[in-house]
Design a protein around this motif. Structure first.
Motif, PDB file in Angstrom:
ATOM      1  N   LEU A  46       0.824  -1.212   0.000  1.00 21.64           N
ATOM      2  CA  LEU A  46       0.000   0.000   0.000  1.00 21.64           C
ATOM      3  C   LEU A  46       0.857   1.261   0.000  1.00 21.64           C
ATOM      4  CD1 LEU A  46      -2.772  -1.102   2.521  1.00 21.64           C
ATOM      5  CD2 LEU A  46      -2.991  -0.870   0.027  1.00 21.64           C
ATOM      6  N   HIS A  47       1.960   1.216   0.713  1.00 23.87           N
ATOM      7  CA  HIS A  47       2.852   2.377   0.756  1.00 23.87           C
ATOM      8  C   HIS A  47       3.455   2.655  -0.618  1.00 23.87           C
ATOM      9  CE1 HIS A  47       5.757   5.291   2.101  1.00 23.87           C
ATOM     10  NE2 HIS A  47       6.748   4.544   1.646  1.00 23.87           N
ATOM     11  N   HIS A  48       3.891   1.604  -1.307  1.00 23.13           N
ATOM     12  CA  HIS A  48       4.567   1.797  -2.586  1.00 23.13           C
ATOM     13  C   HIS A  48       3.622   1.874  -3.789  1.00 23.13           C
ATOM     14  CE1 HIS A  48       8.160   0.485  -0.253  1.00 23.13           C
ATOM     15  NE2 HIS A  48       8.650   1.493  -0.924  1.00 23.13           N
ATOM     16  N   LYS A  49       2.439   1.251  -3.697  1.00 24.97           N
ATOM     17  CA  LYS A  49       1.532   1.210  -4.851  1.00 24.97           C
ATOM     18  C   LYS A  49       0.259   2.025  -4.656  1.00 24.97           C
ATOM     19  CE  LYS A  49       3.978  -1.821  -7.194  1.00 24.97           C
ATOM     20  NZ  LYS A  49       4.612  -1.542  -8.450  1.00 24.97           N
ATOM     21  N   GLY A  50       0.017   2.501  -3.440  1.00 25.29           N
ATOM     22  CA  GLY A  50      -1.202   3.268  -3.191  1.00 25.29           C
ATOM     23  C   GLY A  50      -2.403   2.370  -2.946  1.00 25.29           C
ATOM     24  N   ARG A  51      -3.548   3.006  -2.848  1.00 19.04           N
ATOM     25  CA  ARG A  51      -4.810   2.314  -2.553  1.00 19.04           C
ATOM     26  C   ARG A  51      -5.027   1.128  -3.487  1.00 19.04           C
ATOM     27  NH1 ARG A  51     -10.578   5.215  -3.448  1.00 19.04           N
ATOM     28  NH2 ARG A  51     -10.099   4.616  -5.572  1.00 19.04           N
ATOM     29  N   GLN A  52      -5.457  -0.003  -2.903  1.00 14.02           N
ATOM     30  CA  GLN A  52      -5.691  -1.231  -3.666  1.00 14.02           C
ATOM     31  C   GLN A  52      -6.982  -1.883  -3.165  1.00 14.02           C
ATOM     32  OE1 GLN A  52      -3.182  -2.725  -5.937  1.00 14.02           O
ATOM     33  NE2 GLN A  52      -2.311  -0.676  -5.752  1.00 14.02           N
ATOM     34  N   SER A  53      -7.605  -2.656  -4.031  1.00 12.71           N
ATOM     35  CA  SER A  53      -8.751  -3.441  -3.580  1.00 12.71           C
ATOM     36  C   SER A  53      -8.242  -4.619  -2.755  1.00 12.71           C
ATOM     37  CB  SER A  53      -9.577  -3.953  -4.767  1.00 12.71           C
ATOM     38  OG  SER A  53      -8.857  -4.948  -5.466  1.00 12.71           O
ATOM     39  N   ILE A  54      -9.092  -5.132  -1.870  1.00 14.94           N
ATOM     40  CA  ILE A  54      -8.707  -6.294  -1.066  1.00 14.94           C
ATOM     41  C   ILE A  54      -8.322  -7.448  -1.988  1.00 14.94           C
ATOM     42  CG2 ILE A  54      -9.583  -8.088   0.481  1.00 14.94           C
ATOM     43  CD1 ILE A  54     -11.089  -5.984   2.004  1.00 14.94           C
ATOM     44  N   GLN A  55      -9.071  -7.654  -3.059  1.00 14.60           N
ATOM     45  CA  GLN A  55      -8.793  -8.754  -3.985  1.00 14.60           C
ATOM     46  C   GLN A  55      -7.409  -8.599  -4.620  1.00 14.60           C
ATOM     47  OE1 GLN A  55     -11.569  -6.838  -4.023  1.00 14.60           O
ATOM     48  NE2 GLN A  55     -13.169  -8.279  -3.421  1.00 14.60           N
ATOM     49  N   LYS A  56      -7.075  -7.384  -5.031  1.00 16.44           N
ATOM     50  CA  LYS A  56      -5.784  -7.124  -5.680  1.00 16.44           C
ATOM     51  C   LYS A  56      -4.633  -7.350  -4.695  1.00 16.44           C
ATOM     52  CE  LYS A  56      -5.205  -5.423  -9.338  1.00 16.44           C
ATOM     53  NZ  LYS A  56      -5.116  -6.068 -10.636  1.00 16.44           N
ATOM     54  N   ILE A  57      -4.807  -6.929  -3.448  1.00 19.70           N
ATOM     55  CA  ILE A  57      -3.775  -7.148  -2.433  1.00 19.70           C
ATOM     56  C   ILE A  57      -3.557  -8.653  -2.256  1.00 19.70           C
ATOM     57  CG2 ILE A  57      -3.134  -6.876  -0.001  1.00 19.70           C
ATOM     58  CD1 ILE A  57      -4.819  -4.263  -0.030  1.00 19.70           C
ATOM     59  N   GLY A  58      -4.650  -9.394  -2.133  1.00 19.33           N
ATOM     60  CA  GLY A  58      -4.557 -10.841  -1.976  1.00 19.33           C
ATOM     61  C   GLY A  58      -3.824 -11.501  -3.128  1.00 19.33           C
ATOM     62  N   GLN A  59      -4.099 -11.046  -4.353  1.00 19.99           N
ATOM     63  CA  GLN A  59      -3.429 -11.601  -5.534  1.00 19.99           C
ATOM     64  C   GLN A  59      -1.932 -11.286  -5.514  1.00 19.99           C
ATOM     65  OE1 GLN A  59      -5.508  -9.775  -8.777  1.00 19.99           O
ATOM     66  NE2 GLN A  59      -7.268 -11.152  -8.634  1.00 19.99           N
ATOM     67  N   LYS A  60      -1.598 -10.069  -5.136  1.00 17.74           N
ATOM     68  CA  LYS A  60      -0.196  -9.639  -5.190  1.00 17.74           C
ATOM     69  C   LYS A  60       0.653 -10.281  -4.105  1.00 17.74           C
ATOM     70  CE  LYS A  60      -0.869  -5.443  -7.722  1.00 17.74           C
ATOM     71  NZ  LYS A  60      -0.221  -4.254  -8.170  1.00 17.74           N
ATOM     72  N   VAL A  92     -16.936  -3.786  -4.112  1.00 20.99           N
ATOM     73  CA  VAL A  92     -15.496  -3.520  -4.061  1.00 20.99           C
ATOM     74  C   VAL A  92     -15.155  -2.657  -2.853  1.00 20.99           C
ATOM     75  CG1 VAL A  92     -13.534  -2.495  -5.286  1.00 20.99           C
ATOM     76  CG2 VAL A  92     -15.329  -3.681  -6.573  1.00 20.99           C
ATOM     77  N   THR A  93     -14.151  -3.101  -2.113  1.00 18.41           N
ATOM     78  CA  THR A  93     -13.635  -2.330  -0.988  1.00 18.41           C
ATOM     79  C   THR A  93     -12.152  -2.084  -1.226  1.00 18.41           C
ATOM     80  OG1 THR A  93     -15.189  -3.385   0.523  1.00 18.41           O
ATOM     81  CG2 THR A  93     -13.301  -2.292   1.515  1.00 18.41           C
ATOM     82  N   TYR A  94     -11.773  -0.820  -1.139  1.00 18.73           N
ATOM     83  CA  TYR A  94     -10.364  -0.466  -1.276  1.00 18.73           C
ATOM     84  C   TYR A  94      -9.739  -0.349   0.110  1.00 18.73           C
ATOM     85  CZ  TYR A  94     -11.321   0.594  -6.150  1.00 18.73           C
ATOM     86  OH  TYR A  94     -11.681   0.500  -7.464  1.00 18.73           O
ATOM     87  N   ILE A  95      -8.434  -0.552   0.140  1.00 19.46           N
ATOM     88  CA  ILE A  95      -7.683  -0.421   1.373  1.00 19.46           C
ATOM     89  C   ILE A  95      -6.640   0.675   1.154  1.00 19.46           C
ATOM     90  CG2 ILE A  95      -6.230  -1.603   3.059  1.00 19.46           C
ATOM     91  CD1 ILE A  95      -9.094  -2.737   2.776  1.00 19.46           C
ATOM     92  N   SER A  96      -6.572   1.613   2.101  1.00 17.50           N
ATOM     93  CA  SER A  96      -5.578   2.684   2.047  1.00 17.50           C
ATOM     94  C   SER A  96      -4.750   2.663   3.319  1.00 17.50           C
ATOM     95  CB  SER A  96      -6.264   4.053   1.933  1.00 17.50           C
ATOM     96  OG  SER A  96      -6.816   4.228   0.664  1.00 17.50           O
ATOM     97  N   ILE A  97      -3.502   2.995   3.172  1.00 19.39           N
ATOM     98  CA  ILE A  97      -2.624   3.096   4.335  1.00 19.39           C
ATOM     99  C   ILE A  97      -2.897   4.433   5.022  1.00 19.39           C
ATOM    100  CG2 ILE A  97      -0.681   4.098   3.059  1.00 19.39           C
ATOM    101  CD1 ILE A  97       1.151   2.231   4.765  1.00 19.39           C
TER     102      ILE A  97
END
Length: 146
Positions: A46-60, A92-97
């Protein structure tokens, strides 16, 4: 046992052991800062790529949905990240630091990066590049098989 099988088994064991000791050493610093490796990976992403969806974080970071929700809940309770609900798509839920999450990751990351550089320093830069290419090739070939 066939020579190719013996070599493949030896490679598997050496790769597994090397991965285990490298991860154990890398995780020590992270855990000293009150995070587990998955929590660190989420904050770092999140710090390096910015806001992401929960699904995208899980994939990455290769984490399943249920586990991802658990990690997000823990980090949210600590005030290190927040959920941002998508107005266009309620599914869709996004996650932000948060600023506190940024402060924590910024304080840890330079030491983490230096630690990783030190752990990899047994290999020359050229050997590191070769290892990257070979391991990427191996990983992609296996992914194509599944």
């Amino acid at each position: 046992m066939e020579k190719n099988t013996e070599r493949a088994l030896k490679l598997f064991i050496v790769l597994s052991r090397a991965g285990k000791v490298v991860l154990e050493e890398a995780h020590k610093l992270i855990e000293q800062n009150g995070l587990n490796p998955t929590e660190f990976a989420v904050l770092e992403l999140l710090h390096h790529k910015g806001r992401q969806s929960i699904q995208k974080i899980g994939q990455k970071i290769l984490l399943r949905s249920g586990s991802m929700t658990y990690v997000v809940d823990k980090l949210e309770k600590r005030g290190l990240l927040e959920r941002v609900f998508c107005t266009e798509d309620k599914r869709v839920t996004y996650i932000s630091i948060t600023p506190a999450g940024t402060e924590l990751i910024v304080s840890i990351f330079p030491d983490h990066a230096a630690n990783i550089e030190s752990l990899m320093s047994e290999l020359s830069p050229a050997e590191q590049d070769t290892a990257i290419d070979l391991l990427r090739k191996l990983g992609l070939s296996i992914k194509d098989l599944s």
